[in-house]
Design a protein around this motif. Sequence first.
Motif, mmCIF file in Angstrom:
data_model
loop_
_atom_site.group_PDB
_atom_site.id
_atom_site.type_symbol
_atom_site.label_atom_id
_atom_site.label_comp_id
_atom_site.label_asym_id
_atom_site.label_seq_id
_atom_site.Cartn_x
_atom_site.Cartn_y
_atom_site.Cartn_z
ATOM 1 N N GLU A 1 0.675 -1.429 -0.004
ATOM 2 C CA GLU A 1 -0.103 -0.143 0.010
ATOM 3 C C GLU A 1 0.871 1.262 -0.019
ATOM 4 O O GLU A 1 0.425 2.355 -0.530
ATOM 5 N N SER A 2 2.044 1.283 0.483
ATOM 6 C CA SER A 2 3.019 2.407 0.437
ATOM 7 C C SER A 2 3.637 2.455 -1.018
ATOM 8 O O SER A 2 4.195 3.425 -1.328
ATOM 9 N N LYS A 3 3.553 1.562 -1.710
ATOM 10 C CA LYS A 3 4.447 1.459 -2.932
ATOM 11 C C LYS A 3 3.648 1.651 -4.424
ATOM 12 O O LYS A 3 4.102 1.909 -5.238
ATOM 13 N N PHE A 4 2.438 1.049 -4.235
ATOM 14 C CA PHE A 4 1.511 0.941 -5.222
ATOM 15 C C PHE A 4 0.373 1.780 -5.104
ATOM 16 O O PHE A 4 -0.168 2.145 -3.966
ATOM 17 N N PRO A 5 -0.204 2.329 -6.183
ATOM 18 C CA PRO A 5 -1.764 3.227 -5.938
ATOM 19 C C PRO A 5 -2.794 2.344 -5.528
ATOM 20 O O PRO A 5 -2.906 1.312 -5.868
ATOM 21 N N ALA A 6 -3.408 3.138 -4.838
ATOM 22 C CA ALA A 6 -4.808 2.419 -4.618
ATOM 23 C C ALA A 6 -5.675 1.604 -5.737
ATOM 24 O O ALA A 6 -5.552 2.052 -6.898
ATOM 25 N N GLY A 7 -5.922 0.572 -5.445
ATOM 26 C CA GLY A 7 -6.962 -0.074 -6.561
ATOM 27 C C GLY A 7 -5.696 -1.013 -7.359
ATOM 28 O O GLY A 7 -6.160 -1.733 -8.367
ATOM 29 N N HIS A 8 -4.451 -1.074 -6.989
ATOM 30 C CA HIS A 8 -3.600 -1.962 -7.878
ATOM 31 C C HIS A 8 -3.789 -3.285 -7.818
ATOM 32 O O HIS A 8 -4.247 -3.659 -6.639
ATOM 33 N N ALA A 9 -3.343 -4.034 -8.947
ATOM 34 C CA ALA A 9 -3.792 -5.406 -8.556
ATOM 35 C C ALA A 9 -3.112 -6.111 -7.470
ATOM 36 O O ALA A 9 -3.470 -7.145 -6.993
ATOM 37 N N ARG A 10 -1.801 -5.759 -7.210
ATOM 38 C CA ARG A 10 -1.066 -6.469 -6.153
ATOM 39 C C ARG A 10 -1.739 -6.313 -4.922
ATOM 40 O O ARG A 10 -1.835 -7.075 -4.081
ATOM 41 N N ILE A 11 -2.316 -5.328 -4.497
ATOM 42 C CA ILE A 11 -2.808 -4.769 -3.387
ATOM 43 C C ILE A 11 -4.241 -5.806 -3.305
ATOM 44 O O ILE A 11 -4.687 -6.136 -2.468
ATOM 45 N N ALA A 12 -5.118 -5.749 -4.502
ATOM 46 C CA ALA A 12 -6.229 -6.375 -4.468
ATOM 47 C C ALA A 12 -5.911 -7.839 -4.251
ATOM 48 O O ALA A 12 -6.668 -8.589 -3.473
#
Length: 86
Positions: free
Chosen positions: A45-56
């Motif tokens: 969450e600190s490195k990718f934008p909100a909604g990014h596939a990796r976070i999902a």
Amino acid sequence: LCSQVLAPDHPYVGIFKNNYGDCLLDAGRLEEAETALRESLVVLESKFPAGHARIAKAYGRLARLLDAKGDRAGAEGARARAAPGG
């Protein structure tokens, strides 16, 4: 090893911890899996934008873990964060 070579907040460390957490979950090591998955989310969450596939994907795995622990409300919350626009 990954976190010994790279900075603790490097995206690859977050990805590794997420994959490791998934392996621990598959092995039934739920407490360790939860630690790894939650640590991965801090990095991702600190490195990718909100909604990014990796976070999902990470939230999807956390939801699966919380289901396995019987935390239905927590699992639903994680699923909501995993959904597009979550």
